[in-house]
Design a protein around this motif. Structure first.
Motif, PDB file in Angstrom:
ATOM      1  N   ALA A 199       0.839  -1.205   0.000  1.00 46.03           N
ATOM      2  CA  ALA A 199       0.000   0.000   0.000  1.00 46.03           C
ATOM      3  C   ALA A 199       0.873   1.254   0.000  1.00 46.03           C
ATOM      4  O   ALA A 199       0.586   2.229  -0.705  1.00 46.03           O
ATOM      5  N   GLN A 200       1.966   1.224   0.778  1.00 43.16           N
ATOM      6  CA  GLN A 200       2.874   2.372   0.803  1.00 43.16           C
ATOM      7  C   GLN A 200       3.549   2.572  -0.549  1.00 43.16           C
ATOM      8  O   GLN A 200       3.665   3.716  -1.039  1.00 43.16           O
ATOM      9  N   LEU A 201       3.997   1.499  -1.162  1.00 41.96           N
ATOM     10  CA  LEU A 201       4.626   1.610  -2.480  1.00 41.96           C
ATOM     11  C   LEU A 201       3.646   2.145  -3.515  1.00 41.96           C
ATOM     12  O   LEU A 201       4.010   2.973  -4.358  1.00 41.96           O
ATOM     13  N   ARG A 202       2.414   1.677  -3.466  1.00 35.38           N
ATOM     14  CA  ARG A 202       1.420   2.149  -4.434  1.00 35.38           C
ATOM     15  C   ARG A 202       1.140   3.634  -4.267  1.00 35.38           C
ATOM     16  O   ARG A 202       0.975   4.358  -5.264  1.00 35.38           O
ATOM     17  N   ARG A 203       1.085   4.100  -3.020  1.00 36.83           N
ATOM     18  CA  ARG A 203       0.852   5.530  -2.808  1.00 36.83           C
ATOM     19  C   ARG A 203       1.992   6.358  -3.390  1.00 36.83           C
ATOM     20  O   ARG A 203       1.778   7.475  -3.867  1.00 36.83           O
ATOM     21  N   LYS A 204       3.203   5.817  -3.375  1.00 33.47           N
ATOM     22  CA  LYS A 204       4.355   6.562  -3.866  1.00 33.47           C
ATOM     23  C   LYS A 204       4.555   6.452  -5.379  1.00 33.47           C
ATOM     24  O   LYS A 204       5.131   7.356  -5.985  1.00 33.47           O
ATOM     25  N   LEU A 205       4.075   5.341  -5.989  1.00 34.51           N
ATOM     26  CA  LEU A 205       4.417   5.077  -7.381  1.00 34.51           C
ATOM     27  C   LEU A 205       3.232   5.021  -8.334  1.00 34.51           C
ATOM     28  O   LEU A 205       3.359   5.431  -9.497  1.00 34.51           O
ATOM     29  N   GLU A 206       2.121   4.509  -7.898  1.00 38.27           N
ATOM     30  CA  GLU A 206       0.992   4.301  -8.807  1.00 38.27           C
ATOM     31  C   GLU A 206       0.281   5.619  -9.114  1.00 38.27           C
ATOM     32  O   GLU A 206       0.075   6.447  -8.226  1.00 38.27           O
ATOM     33  N   PRO A 207      -0.131   5.841 -10.371  1.00 45.14           N
ATOM     34  CA  PRO A 207      -0.922   7.037 -10.684  1.00 45.14           C
ATOM     35  C   PRO A 207      -2.270   7.035  -9.964  1.00 45.14           C
ATOM     36  O   PRO A 207      -2.784   8.081  -9.592  1.00 45.14           O
ATOM     37  N   ASP A 208      -2.860   5.851  -9.769  1.00 40.87           N
ATOM     38  CA  ASP A 208      -4.105   5.706  -9.013  1.00 40.87           C
ATOM     39  C   ASP A 208      -3.923   4.515  -8.073  1.00 40.87           C
ATOM     40  O   ASP A 208      -4.147   3.365  -8.461  1.00 40.87           O
ATOM     41  N   PRO A 209      -3.498   4.776  -6.814  1.00 44.03           N
ATOM     42  CA  PRO A 209      -3.201   3.666  -5.905  1.00 44.03           C
ATOM     43  C   PRO A 209      -4.370   2.713  -5.671  1.00 44.03           C
ATOM     44  O   PRO A 209      -4.155   1.529  -5.384  1.00 44.03           O
ATOM     45  N   SER A 210      -5.604   3.213  -5.815  1.00 43.56           N
ATOM     46  CA  SER A 210      -6.761   2.346  -5.595  1.00 43.56           C
ATOM     47  C   SER A 210      -6.996   1.392  -6.763  1.00 43.56           C
ATOM     48  O   SER A 210      -7.721   0.397  -6.621  1.00 43.56           O
ATOM     49  N   ARG A 211      -6.383   1.691  -7.904  1.00 46.99           N
ATOM     50  CA  ARG A 211      -6.489   0.818  -9.080  1.00 46.99           C
ATOM     51  C   ARG A 211      -5.086   0.597  -9.638  1.00 46.99           C
ATOM     52  O   ARG A 211      -4.714   1.161 -10.658  1.00 46.99           O
ATOM     53  N   PRO A 212      -4.282  -0.219  -8.935  1.00 42.42           N
ATOM     54  CA  PRO A 212      -2.857  -0.367  -9.312  1.00 42.42           C
ATOM     55  C   PRO A 212      -2.658  -0.895 -10.722  1.00 42.42           C
ATOM     56  O   PRO A 212      -3.333  -1.831 -11.152  1.00 42.42           O
ATOM     57  N   ARG A 213      -1.711  -0.265 -11.393  1.00 37.06           N
ATOM     58  CA  ARG A 213      -1.376  -0.642 -12.768  1.00 37.06           C
ATOM     59  C   ARG A 213      -0.077  -1.438 -12.833  1.00 37.06           C
ATOM     60  O   ARG A 213       0.101  -2.261 -13.733  1.00 37.06           O
ATOM     61  N   TYR A 214       0.832  -1.177 -11.889  1.00 37.95           N
ATOM     62  CA  TYR A 214       2.160  -1.779 -11.936  1.00 37.95           C
ATOM     63  C   TYR A 214       2.386  -2.835 -10.855  1.00 37.95           C
ATOM     64  O   TYR A 214       3.063  -3.824 -11.093  1.00 37.95           O
ATOM     65  N   LEU A 215       1.865  -2.605  -9.676  1.00 40.59           N
ATOM     66  CA  LEU A 215       2.065  -3.509  -8.542  1.00 40.59           C
ATOM     67  C   LEU A 215       0.771  -4.276  -8.318  1.00 40.59           C
ATOM     68  O   LEU A 215      -0.139  -3.813  -7.632  1.00 40.59           O
ATOM     69  N   ILE A 216       0.712  -5.446  -8.905  1.00 43.39           N
ATOM     70  CA  ILE A 216      -0.538  -6.193  -9.010  1.00 43.39           C
ATOM     71  C   ILE A 216      -0.622  -7.258  -7.919  1.00 43.39           C
ATOM     72  O   ILE A 216       0.339  -7.980  -7.662  1.00 43.39           O
ATOM     73  N   THR A 217      -1.813  -7.353  -7.306  1.00 46.92           N
ATOM     74  CA  THR A 217      -2.080  -8.402  -6.314  1.00 46.92           C
ATOM     75  C   THR A 217      -2.771  -9.580  -6.976  1.00 46.92           C
ATOM     76  O   THR A 217      -3.737  -9.401  -7.722  1.00 46.92           O
TER      77      THR A 217
END
Length: 227
Positions: A199-217
């Motif tokens: 979640a921390q990485l997504r907030r720092k890197l993803e354009p939309d952390p709620s809909r991750p494009r790069y860091l996929i679960t």
């Protein structure tokens, strides 16, 4: 045979490391200051560097920063400084590990073997030194991430998690494997660690952390990095 560059101005520490590492099959090069260490790293191309921070000419962090301009060699800091700010500064500069003095030789050897193994795996996997996406750039060698022209500050744990995913980009990395790699085998059941740090990485890197494009679960299985 792996080559270790030991950078320490305390003769008894350097002598102890030379004797013990040589006895365990390592080739050992000794440097007593930062300038000598940088020359030796360029000439001998060691497999791993063991570095003290308190050098007579250059601060150890400056040595790390200069090495990281051109080398991906694993760097293990071996220092009497126990303050967390010293550890963070060294790791943020590009060190791979940090051990405080006094230290156990068995622990140091285990850390050395792990550092060499990770570097070998990274090279065998053919990971590019720089991985570019539409929104950010990951410099694997320098251990830095850039977004919108500025550095993104990552904690050592965040970087370790991101690097593991980048090293296996496009492939699923199991939760247990990530927990083992980042926190150790005793934490393989602590899956909430992964949720927090992803979640921390997504907030720092993803354009939309709620809909991750790069860091996929991958629910119940693990995570995947898609550049």
């Amino acid at each position: 045979m792996s080559t270790v560059l030991v950078v320490d101005d305390e003769p008894h520490i350097a002598r102890t490391l030379r004797i013990n590492l040589t006895a365990r099959g390592f080739q050992v090069i000794i440097a007593q200051d930062g300038a000598s260490a940088l020359r030796a790293a360029g000439e001998a191309k060691p497999d791993v560097v063991v570095l003290d921070l308190g050098l007579p000419d250059l601060h150890g962090v400056a040595v790390i920063e200069r090495l990281r301009r051109w080398s991906t060699v694993p760097i293990i800091v071996l220092s009497a400084r126990t303050d967390s700010s010293d550890k963070v500064e060294a790791l943020d500069a590009g060190a791979d590990d940090y051990i405080t003095k006094p230290f156990g030789m068995d622990e140091l050897l285990a850390r050395l073997r792990a550092a060499v193994r990770r570097a070998t795996t990274l090279a065998a996997a053919g990971v590019e030194p720089v991985v570019r996406t539409e929104h950010f750039t990951i410099d694997v060698a320098a251990k830095k991430v850039h977004r919108d022209g500025t550095d993104v500050h990552l904690t050592p744990t965040e970087w370790g998690l991101l690097e593991s995913l980048v090293r296996n980009r496009g492939r699923l990395v199991a939760q247990k494997q990530l927990l083992h790699d980042i926190w150790g085998p005793e934490h393989q059941g602590q899956t909430h660690y992964l949720r927090v740090y992803l979640a921390q990485l997504r907030r720092k890197l993803e354009p939309d952390p709620s809909r991750p494009r790069y860091l996929i679960t991958e629910a119940g299985m693990g995570y995947r990095f898609e550049p």
